[in-house]
Design a protein around this motif. Structure first.
Motif, PDB file in Angstrom:
ATOM      1  N   GLY A 259       0.844  -1.179   0.000  1.00  7.65           N
ATOM      2  CA  GLY A 259       0.000   0.000   0.000  1.00  7.65           C
ATOM      3  C   GLY A 259       0.881   1.231   0.000  1.00  7.65           C
ATOM      4  N   THR A 260       0.285   2.384   0.286  1.00 14.89           N
ATOM      5  CA  THR A 260       1.049   3.632   0.310  1.00 14.89           C
ATOM      6  C   THR A 260       2.183   3.573   1.329  1.00 14.89           C
ATOM      7  OG1 THR A 260      -0.985   4.804  -0.253  1.00 14.89           O
ATOM      8  CG2 THR A 260       0.847   6.133   0.539  1.00 14.89           C
ATOM      9  N   THR A 261       1.896   3.036   2.511  1.00 17.84           N
ATOM     10  CA  THR A 261       2.906   2.953   3.567  1.00 17.84           C
ATOM     11  C   THR A 261       4.065   2.055   3.159  1.00 17.84           C
ATOM     12  OG1 THR A 261       1.166   3.311   5.204  1.00 17.84           O
ATOM     13  CG2 THR A 261       3.241   2.420   6.022  1.00 17.84           C
ATOM     14  N   GLY A 262       3.805   1.086   2.287  1.00 13.19           N
ATOM     15  CA  GLY A 262       4.862   0.212   1.785  1.00 13.19           C
ATOM     16  C   GLY A 262       5.660   0.817   0.651  1.00 13.19           C
ATOM     17  N   GLU A 263       5.407   2.108   0.340  1.00 15.06           N
ATOM     18  CA  GLU A 263       6.105   2.841  -0.727  1.00 15.06           C
ATOM     19  C   GLU A 263       5.883   2.206  -2.094  1.00 15.06           C
ATOM     20  OE1 GLU A 263      10.111   4.414   0.594  1.00 15.06           O
ATOM     21  OE2 GLU A 263       9.593   3.300   2.408  1.00 15.06           O
ATOM     22  N   SER A 264       4.657   1.819  -2.330  1.00 15.97           N
ATOM     23  CA  SER A 264       4.334   1.110  -3.567  1.00 15.97           C
ATOM     24  C   SER A 264       4.701   1.851  -4.853  1.00 15.97           C
ATOM     25  CB  SER A 264       2.840   0.759  -3.589  1.00 15.97           C
ATOM     26  OG  SER A 264       2.047   1.915  -3.421  1.00 15.97           O
ATOM     27  N   PRO A 265       4.645   3.190  -4.902  1.00 13.94           N
ATOM     28  CA  PRO A 265       4.962   3.840  -6.185  1.00 13.94           C
ATOM     29  C   PRO A 265       6.411   3.672  -6.648  1.00 13.94           C
ATOM     30  CG  PRO A 265       3.711   5.333  -4.769  1.00 13.94           C
ATOM     31  CD  PRO A 265       4.136   4.177  -3.927  1.00 13.94           C
ATOM     32  N   VAL A 266       7.308   3.300  -5.749  1.00 14.64           N
ATOM     33  CA  VAL A 266       8.733   3.309  -6.117  1.00 14.64           C
ATOM     34  C   VAL A 266       9.307   1.919  -6.367  1.00 14.64           C
ATOM     35  CG1 VAL A 266       9.153   5.495  -4.951  1.00 14.64           C
ATOM     36  CG2 VAL A 266       9.503   3.360  -3.690  1.00 14.64           C
ATOM     37  N   PHE A 267       8.456   0.905  -6.371  1.00 16.10           N
ATOM     38  CA  PHE A 267       8.944  -0.447  -6.638  1.00 16.10           C
ATOM     39  C   PHE A 267       8.461  -0.942  -8.001  1.00 16.10           C
ATOM     40  CE2 PHE A 267       9.255  -0.401  -1.989  1.00 16.10           C
ATOM     41  CZ  PHE A 267      10.547  -0.884  -1.840  1.00 16.10           C
ATOM     42  N   SER A 268       9.315  -1.697  -8.678  1.00 17.94           N
ATOM     43  CA  SER A 268       8.923  -2.309  -9.943  1.00 17.94           C
ATOM     44  C   SER A 268       7.920  -3.420  -9.672  1.00 17.94           C
ATOM     45  CB  SER A 268      10.153  -2.881 -10.649  1.00 17.94           C
ATOM     46  OG  SER A 268      10.644  -4.011  -9.942  1.00 17.94           O
TER      47      SER A 268
END
Length: 293
Positions: free
Chosen positions: A46-55
């Motif tokens: 989710g957002t807390t898992g920094e999802s936007p920055v992982f492939s």
């Protein structure tokens, strides 16, 4: 499905090494810490898992690790949202063999779709996704609010089981609570508002604080669900300073500063986010020193 996702879900942080690769030993430590707090389920990427920055491949590796480590002990929800409807449908095909309770899918960002566009987006995902969907309304990040009437229309879809509501609008949440189908879940997306949303009939929360203080927060949530509002309100008030600290330098930067103080993982976040300041770390030290006395 509704029963296993009732209560406290934790939006899992992703520990990282200084070179921004995933710190899997620390991720294991974090999972053990969360599970010991008696939470109900885990939300991966989710957002807390920094999802936007992982492939995509990194996300699947993280998911596989979590599922292997939990080994069925807790239900798992996976984050798959975005503003390209057809890309999400293609990616979802890779998830068909994963044992997931649901997919958490954020409302499309940047495109700023109309309410009709949001409805069509989610209906297409609902038709195609191999697992049930939890809608995610977070207008502070998407620049597009999902109105209550939109949520209630989508609640009719057989593969959409609920919404994580992070609009901060309690009137909107109440409209959903009062008019939704009986099997449609209302889940708070805000730690500080979870008590109020549960009090109006919501089923629980997908939490940030649950990474750091899972036992304390789960106790508050469970007490509220049992309608012991006097006790739950006191627990909630006691945690209010933590809610504020978690947002002080952004999520998950502030959270990871607290996790570093607790010896769970380093405060490292991946660019474009920035690591929490030394002052934030000191603030967490003072808080936990006072708490441990």
């Amino acid at each position: 499905m509704k029963a296993e996702l009732k209560g406290t879900g934790v939006a899992l942080a992703t520990p990282m090494h200084a070179n921004y690769t995933v710190d899997y030993p620390s991720l294991e430590k974090l999972l053990n810490h969360i599970i010991a707090g008696n939470v109900d389920y885990i939300v991966v990427q989710g957002t807390t898992g920094e999802s936007p920055v992982f492939s995509w491949s990194e996300k699947l590796d993280i998911l596989s690790f979590v599922l292997d480590h939990l080994n069925g002990k807790k239900p798992v929800v996976f984050g798959l949202g975005g503003n390209n409807t057809f890309d999400l449908i293609e990616k979802s095909k890779d998830l068909k063999d994963f044992d997931l309770a649901a997919i958490l899918s954020a409302s499309p960002y940047y495109n700023k779709p109309s309410q009709e566009g949001i409805i069509r987006h989610y209906q297409m995902l609902g038709d195609a996704f191999p697992h049930p969907i939890i809608l995610y309304n977070v207008p502070s990040r998407t620049a597009s609010n999902m109105e209550a009437t939109t949520t209630l229309e989508l609640a009719k879809h057989p593969n959409i089981l609920g919404i994580k509501e992070a609009s901060g609008d309690l009137d909107q949440c109440r409209e959903i609570a009062d008019h939704r189908p009986n099997d449609f879940m209302l889940i708070s997306g805000d730690d500080a508002l979870a008590y109020d949303i549960i009090k109006m009939g919501g089923e629980g929360v997908i939490s940030v604080i649950g990474n750091l203080m899972p036992a304390e927060y789960t106790t508050m949530v469970n007490t509220a669900i049992k309608d012991d509002h006097a006790t739950a309100s006191k627990f909630n008030d006691d945690l209010s300073i933590v809610y504020d600290m978690l947002s002080e330098e952004g999520n998950p930067s502030s959270l990871k500063a607290g996790l570093e103080v607790r010896g769970i993982c380093a405060r490292t976040v991946k660019p474009p986010l920035y690591d929490a300041s030394d002052a934030m770390v000191e603030k967490w030290k003072r808080y936990f020193d006072a708490l441990d006395q």
